[in-house]
Design a protein around this motif. Structure first.
Motif, PDB file in Angstrom:
ATOM      1  N   PRO A 187       0.814  -1.240   0.000  1.00  0.00           N
ATOM      2  CA  PRO A 187       0.000   0.000   0.000  1.00  0.00           C
ATOM      3  C   PRO A 187       0.833   1.268   0.000  1.00  0.00           C
ATOM      4  O   PRO A 187       0.450   2.280  -0.601  1.00  0.00           O
ATOM      5  N   GLY A 188       1.983   1.217   0.662  1.00  0.00           N
ATOM      6  CA  GLY A 188       2.814   2.421   0.732  1.00  0.00           C
ATOM      7  C   GLY A 188       3.466   2.791  -0.571  1.00  0.00           C
ATOM      8  O   GLY A 188       3.916   3.934  -0.749  1.00  0.00           O
ATOM      9  N   ARG A 189       3.529   1.843  -1.529  1.00  0.00           N
ATOM     10  CA  ARG A 189       4.176   2.122  -2.806  1.00  0.00           C
ATOM     11  C   ARG A 189       3.214   2.716  -3.832  1.00  0.00           C
ATOM     12  O   ARG A 189       3.652   3.293  -4.817  1.00  0.00           O
ATOM     13  N   VAL A 190       1.941   2.565  -3.620  1.00  0.00           N
ATOM     14  CA  VAL A 190       0.978   2.929  -4.651  1.00  0.00           C
ATOM     15  C   VAL A 190       1.078   4.399  -5.029  1.00  0.00           C
ATOM     16  O   VAL A 190       1.142   4.760  -6.214  1.00  0.00           O
ATOM     17  N   ASN A 191       1.096   5.275  -4.052  1.00  0.00           N
ATOM     18  CA  ASN A 191       1.071   6.715  -4.319  1.00  0.00           C
ATOM     19  C   ASN A 191       2.320   7.447  -3.853  1.00  0.00           C
ATOM     20  O   ASN A 191       2.369   8.682  -3.935  1.00  0.00           O
ATOM     21  N   LEU A 192       3.327   6.704  -3.360  1.00  0.00           N
ATOM     22  CA  LEU A 192       4.509   7.375  -2.806  1.00  0.00           C
ATOM     23  C   LEU A 192       5.252   8.170  -3.871  1.00  0.00           C
ATOM     24  O   LEU A 192       5.560   9.358  -3.667  1.00  0.00           O
ATOM     25  N   ALA A 193       5.560   7.535  -5.006  1.00  0.00           N
ATOM     26  CA  ALA A 193       6.338   8.222  -6.036  1.00  0.00           C
ATOM     27  C   ALA A 193       5.606   9.442  -6.595  1.00  0.00           C
ATOM     28  O   ALA A 193       6.156  10.550  -6.593  1.00  0.00           O
ATOM     29  N   PRO A 194       4.356   9.300  -7.083  1.00  0.00           N
ATOM     30  CA  PRO A 194       3.676  10.501  -7.583  1.00  0.00           C
ATOM     31  C   PRO A 194       3.428  11.534  -6.484  1.00  0.00           C
ATOM     32  O   PRO A 194       3.414  12.736  -6.761  1.00  0.00           O
ATOM     33  N   ALA A 211      11.769   6.956  -4.605  1.00  0.00           N
ATOM     34  CA  ALA A 211      10.447   6.319  -4.540  1.00  0.00           C
ATOM     35  C   ALA A 211      10.161   5.528  -5.815  1.00  0.00           C
ATOM     36  O   ALA A 211       9.577   4.447  -5.767  1.00  0.00           O
ATOM     37  N   PHE A 212      10.591   6.057  -6.965  1.00  0.00           N
ATOM     38  CA  PHE A 212      10.428   5.303  -8.209  1.00  0.00           C
ATOM     39  C   PHE A 212      11.309   4.057  -8.196  1.00  0.00           C
ATOM     40  O   PHE A 212      10.893   2.990  -8.666  1.00  0.00           O
ATOM     41  N   ALA A 267      12.560   2.582 -13.164  1.00  0.00           N
ATOM     42  CA  ALA A 267      13.993   2.697 -12.884  1.00  0.00           C
ATOM     43  C   ALA A 267      14.604   3.919 -13.569  1.00  0.00           C
ATOM     44  O   ALA A 267      15.335   4.698 -12.938  1.00  0.00           O
ATOM     45  N   PHE A 268      14.306   4.102 -14.853  1.00  0.00           N
ATOM     46  CA  PHE A 268      14.878   5.248 -15.566  1.00  0.00           C
ATOM     47  C   PHE A 268      14.314   6.575 -15.056  1.00  0.00           C
ATOM     48  O   PHE A 268      15.035   7.569 -14.971  1.00  0.00           O
ATOM     49  N   ALA A 269      13.015   6.588 -14.724  1.00  0.00           N
ATOM     50  CA  ALA A 269      12.437   7.806 -14.150  1.00  0.00           C
ATOM     51  C   ALA A 269      13.120   8.130 -12.829  1.00  0.00           C
ATOM     52  O   ALA A 269      13.483   9.294 -12.571  1.00  0.00           O
ATOM     53  N   GLY A 270      13.323   7.110 -11.990  1.00  0.00           N
ATOM     54  CA  GLY A 270      13.961   7.333 -10.696  1.00  0.00           C
ATOM     55  C   GLY A 270      15.396   7.772 -10.819  1.00  0.00           C
ATOM     56  O   GLY A 270      15.831   8.744 -10.173  1.00  0.00           O
TER      57      GLY A 270
END
Length: 408
Positions: A224-231, A260-261, A287-290
Motif C-alpha cells: 500500500p505504501g508504494r501505490v502513491n509514494l512516487a507521484p 520512490a520510483f 527505474a529510468f524515471a527514478g
C-alpha cells in the motif's frame, strides 16, 4: 470508374469508424508518428533550428513539442481509453475524438516549424484539448461519485496550468525566458507524476495476468505504501519548484522522488516471471524515471554536470519506455490479443533504451570516441522504436474485427 469513388469513400468511412471507436486507436498512432518524425526533422532537416522561429529558442520548442506533443497525444489516448474502463461508463468516440485530434494536430503543425506568428492559435488549441480532458475527468467523477480519478484530475489540471504559463511566457519570450524554461520543465515533472499513477494502475493487473493467465486468482498485491509514494513526492517537488524554493531544497526532493520510483522497481521481483518483457518494461520505466530524477537532484546539489542528462533519462527513458509499455499493453488487451510482447515489440523497447543511453551517456561520461551525443543516431533509434511499435500494432488497431472488443 463510377464504382471506384464510392468504394474508396466507404473504406475511408469504415477506417474512421474503427479509429474513432476508442481513444487509443487514434491517439497512440498519432503519438508514435509525432515521436518518430519531430526529433528527426529537428535534428536532420532543420539542423537544430526551426524555419519560422525567431524569438523563442528552438531548443525550448523541442522540449515543449515532445512533452505536450508526443506525450500529450499519449495522454489523450490513455485518458479516453482508461477512464471509461475504470468507471464502467460510455467511452468517448466519434466526433469528439476527431475534435481533440484536430486541436492537438493544429498546435503540432504550428510547433513543427516554430511558427511564432500563429503562436496564439497553437496556444488556444493546446489549452482547449487539455481543458476538455480536465472537464471530462471531473464530469465522470461527479456522475459516478467516485474518488478513483482524483489523482488524474489533479495532474491533468497541473499540466493545463503549466501549459498556460508556458504559452503566456512565449508571448514575450525575451522578458520571460526563465519563466518559460521553468514551466516547460515543470510540465516534464508533471508527466513523471502521471507516469507514477499510471504505472500503479497498470502494474497490478498486468502482473496478476502474467502470474495467472487464467485470471482466476490475483496472487499479486502491491504494498500500500508504494501505490502513491512516487507521484506524491513528485507532487511535492512540483509545488516546491513552482514556488521558487532553492536549488538544494528541490535537489533533495528530486532525489526523494527518484528513490520512490526506484522502490517501485521492487514490485518486479515476482519470481522467474520477472524476466518477462511485460514486467521488465514497466520496471524499467520506473527505474529510468527514478535514476533521472536523482541525477537532476544531484546536479542541483553540486554534481558537476548539467541537469540535461538527468532530464533526458527521466523523460526519454522513464516516460518514453512507460509510454511504449502502455501502448503495447493496451494495444493487446483492447484488441483481444494475448498479453505477450512479440520479438519486434521487445526490439522497439531496446531501441528506445539505446537512444536514451546514447543521448545521456556522453554528457555524463564523455570519451574521446564519443565526446558528445550522436544526435542523428539518437533521433533515428528513437524514431525507429516508435515506428516499429506502430508496424506491429497497426494491424490490430485498424482491424474492424477488433474494434468492438471492450478490453475486459
Amino acid at each position: 470508374m463510377t464504382m471506384a469513388r464510392p468504394r474508396k469513400i466507404d473504406a475511408l468511412l469504415a477506417a474512421r469508424d474503427v479509429l474513432t471507436d476508442e481513444g487509443f486507436r487514434l491517439f497512440f498512432p498519432l503519438a508514435a508518428l509525432h515521436a518518430a518524425a519531430w526529433p528527426l526533422l529537428w535534428v536532420v532537416a532543420f539542423g537544430f533550428s526551426l524555419p519560422l522561429a525567431h524569438a523563442i529558442p528552438p531548443g525550448l520548442w523541442h522540449v515543449h513539442e515532445m512533452i505536450i506533443g508526443t506525450f500529450g497525444a499519449a495522454l489523450i489516448g490513455f485518458i479516453t481509453t482508461a477512464v471509461p474502463e475504470w468507471t464502467d461508463t460510455e467511452r468517448l468516440r466519434g466526433r469528439i475524438l476527431l475534435v481533440l485530434a484536430g486541436l492537438w494536430g493544429t498546435a503540432r503543425l504550428i510547433g513543427l516549424l516554430g511558427f511564432e506568428a500563429l503562436g496564439v492559435v497553437g496556444a488556444v488549441a493546446d489549452l482547449l484539448w487539455l481543458g476538455v480532458l480536465v472537464l471530462y475527468i471531473a464530469k465522470i467523477s461527479l456522475e459516478k461519485r467516485t474518488t478513483r480519478l482524483k489523482s488524474f484530475l489533479f495532474w491533468v489540471t497541473c499540466l493545463l496550468i503549466a501549459e498556460a504559463v508556458t504559452r503566456y511566457a512565449f508571448l514575450d519570450i525575451e522578458a520571460r525566458m526563465a519563466l518559460a524554461t521553468q514551466a516547460t520543465h515543470l510540465a516534464g515533472f508533471i508527466f513523471i507524476g502521471i507516469l507514477g499513477i499510471a504505472l500503479a494502475r497498470v502494474t497490478v493487473p498486468v502482473t496478476n495476468l502474467v502470474l495467472d493467465p487464467t485470471e482466476q486468482t490475483s496472487p499479486f498485491r502491491p504494498h500500500p505504501g508504494r501505490v502513491n509514494l512516487a507521484p506524491g513526492l513528485v507532487a511535492v517537488l512540483v509545488i516546491a519548484d513552482a514556488a521558487g524554493l532553492s536549488a538544494p531544497t528541490t535537489g533533495y526532493l528530486l532525489i526523494a522522488a527518484g528513490a520512490a520510483f526506484m522502490d517501485r522497481v521492487a514490485e518486479a521481483f515476482i519470481g522467474r516471471e520477472s524476466a518477462r518483457s511485460e514486467i521488465l518494461a514497466l520496471a524499467g520505466a520506473s527505474a529510468f524515471a527514478g535514476l533521472g530524477l536523482m541525477l537532476v537532484g544531484a546536479s542541483r546539489l553540486g554534481l558537476p554536470i548539467s541537469e540535461l542528462p538527468g532530464l533526458h533519462m527521466a523523460l526519454m527513458g522513464g516516460l518514453g519506455l512507460g509510454v511504449l509499455a502502455v501502448f503495447s499493453i493496451a494495444g493487446l488487451r483492447h484488441t483481444g490479443q494475448a498479453l505477450v510482447f512479440v520479438r519486434r515489440t521487445r526490439i522497439a523497447m531496446l531501441l528506445l533504451v539505446a537512444a536514451m543511453a546514447l543521448r545521456v551517456g556522453p554528457e555524463i561520461w564523455p570519451t574521446e570516441v564519443m565526446p558528445a551525443p550522436p544526435y542523428t543516431l539518437v533521433a533515428l533509434l528513437w524514431g525507429a522504436a516508435f515506428l516499429l511499435w506502430l508496424r506491429v500494432y497497426w494491424p490490430f488497431i485498424r482491424d474492424q474485427a477488433t474494434f468492438q472488443h471492450d478490453g475486459s
